[in-house]
Design a protein around this motif. Sequence first.
Motif, mmCIF file in Angstrom:
data_model
loop_
_atom_site.group_PDB
_atom_site.id
_atom_site.type_symbol
_atom_site.label_atom_id
_atom_site.label_comp_id
_atom_site.label_asym_id
_atom_site.label_seq_id
_atom_site.Cartn_x
_atom_site.Cartn_y
_atom_site.Cartn_z
ATOM 1 N N UNK A 46 8.657 -57.637 32.940
ATOM 2 C CA UNK A 46 8.428 -56.388 33.667
ATOM 3 C C UNK A 46 9.662 -55.501 33.613
ATOM 4 N N UNK A 47 10.839 -56.100 33.818
ATOM 5 C CA UNK A 47 12.080 -55.331 33.826
ATOM 6 C C UNK A 47 12.406 -54.754 32.444
ATOM 7 N N UNK A 48 12.183 -55.542 31.388
ATOM 8 C CA UNK A 48 12.436 -55.055 30.031
ATOM 9 C C UNK A 48 11.508 -53.890 29.714
ATOM 10 N N UNK A 49 10.260 -53.999 30.124
ATOM 11 C CA UNK A 49 9.304 -52.919 29.874
ATOM 12 C C UNK A 49 9.731 -51.641 30.597
ATOM 13 N N UNK A 50 10.110 -51.770 31.866
ATOM 14 C CA UNK A 50 10.525 -50.603 32.651
ATOM 15 C C UNK A 50 11.793 -49.970 32.091
ATOM 16 N N UNK A 51 12.807 -50.795 31.823
ATOM 17 C CA UNK A 51 14.077 -50.257 31.326
ATOM 18 C C UNK A 51 13.949 -49.758 29.885
ATOM 19 N N UNK A 52 13.070 -50.379 29.112
ATOM 20 C CA UNK A 52 12.828 -49.897 27.757
ATOM 21 C C UNK A 52 12.226 -48.509 27.751
ATOM 22 N N UNK A 53 11.281 -48.283 28.650
ATOM 23 C CA UNK A 53 10.700 -46.930 28.778
ATOM 24 C C UNK A 53 11.751 -45.923 29.207
ATOM 25 N N UNK A 54 12.574 -46.312 30.149
ATOM 26 C CA UNK A 54 13.630 -45.413 30.625
ATOM 27 C C UNK A 54 14.615 -45.089 29.493
ATOM 28 N N UNK A 55 14.987 -46.084 28.709
ATOM 29 C CA UNK A 55 15.906 -45.862 27.593
ATOM 30 C C UNK A 55 15.257 -44.975 26.527
ATOM 31 N N UNK A 56 13.961 -45.179 26.284
ATOM 32 C CA UNK A 56 13.256 -44.357 25.298
ATOM 33 C C UNK A 56 13.216 -42.896 25.737
ATOM 34 N N UNK A 57 12.933 -42.648 27.025
ATOM 35 C CA UNK A 57 12.939 -41.278 27.545
ATOM 36 C C UNK A 57 14.331 -40.661 27.421
ATOM 37 N N UNK A 58 15.362 -41.433 27.736
ATOM 38 C CA UNK A 58 16.731 -40.925 27.611
ATOM 39 C C UNK A 58 17.081 -40.597 26.171
ATOM 40 N N UNK A 59 16.628 -41.423 25.237
ATOM 41 C CA UNK A 59 16.873 -41.166 23.819
ATOM 42 C C UNK A 59 16.185 -39.881 23.376
ATOM 43 N N UNK A 60 14.934 -39.695 23.783
ATOM 44 C CA UNK A 60 14.214 -38.471 23.425
ATOM 45 C C UNK A 60 14.870 -37.228 24.017
ATOM 46 N N UNK A 61 15.335 -37.317 25.254
ATOM 47 C CA UNK A 61 15.989 -36.172 25.884
ATOM 48 C C UNK A 61 17.299 -35.838 25.180
ATOM 49 N N UNK A 62 18.050 -36.857 24.802
ATOM 50 C CA UNK A 62 19.315 -36.615 24.106
ATOM 51 C C UNK A 62 19.071 -35.953 22.756
ATOM 52 N N UNK A 63 18.052 -36.412 22.038
ATOM 53 C CA UNK A 63 17.743 -35.815 20.744
ATOM 54 C C UNK A 63 17.245 -34.381 20.893
#
Length: 173
Positions: A46-63
């Motif tokens: 559950x934690x990997x899924x949640x933090x993975x989504x958060x990291x993916x959103x952060x990556x998209x925002x940075x790009x």
Amino acid sequence: MLRVVLFLAFLIVPVLEIWVLIQIGQVIGGWQTVGLLILDSLLGAWLVRREGRRAWRGLQQALQSGRMPDRELADGALIVAGGALLLTPGFLTDLVGFFCVLPFTRPLARRALSWFLGRRVRLLTAGTPYGMMFPGGGSGARRPDGGRVVSGQVIDDPAPEDARPVPRRPADS
């Protein structure tokens, strides 16, 4: 050196994991230990899924903002590595996995990863013209054999093995 550390890790970690599982099983019981491992895995997933989504959103925002997503890429790599460690059965690997995945410990893991990779890059590029691109890499960086590299040129190259003076024993009297 890295190969020796990895070899020892793959040899010692499973033995330690089994020992910890036996110790916990003796204290709380076998079925409770298995239940704790299952609960640990579910929480980790559950934690990997949640933090993975958060990291993916952060990556998209940075790009989208046009900046280099170095922190986000490091976070994504740590989440993947932590998720792999959380999938392996055992409490010790789960501790390291949670350390890599939890949002309040991940900055510490990111700093450790950055230090390790920076050290490896400086070491690997010390004898090349690219060594000047990395702080400390081109200005007197030490090579594993003891030589120094300045501006891509090897200086203070240690003498070959056969050219080193051989210590002599005192003459027998």
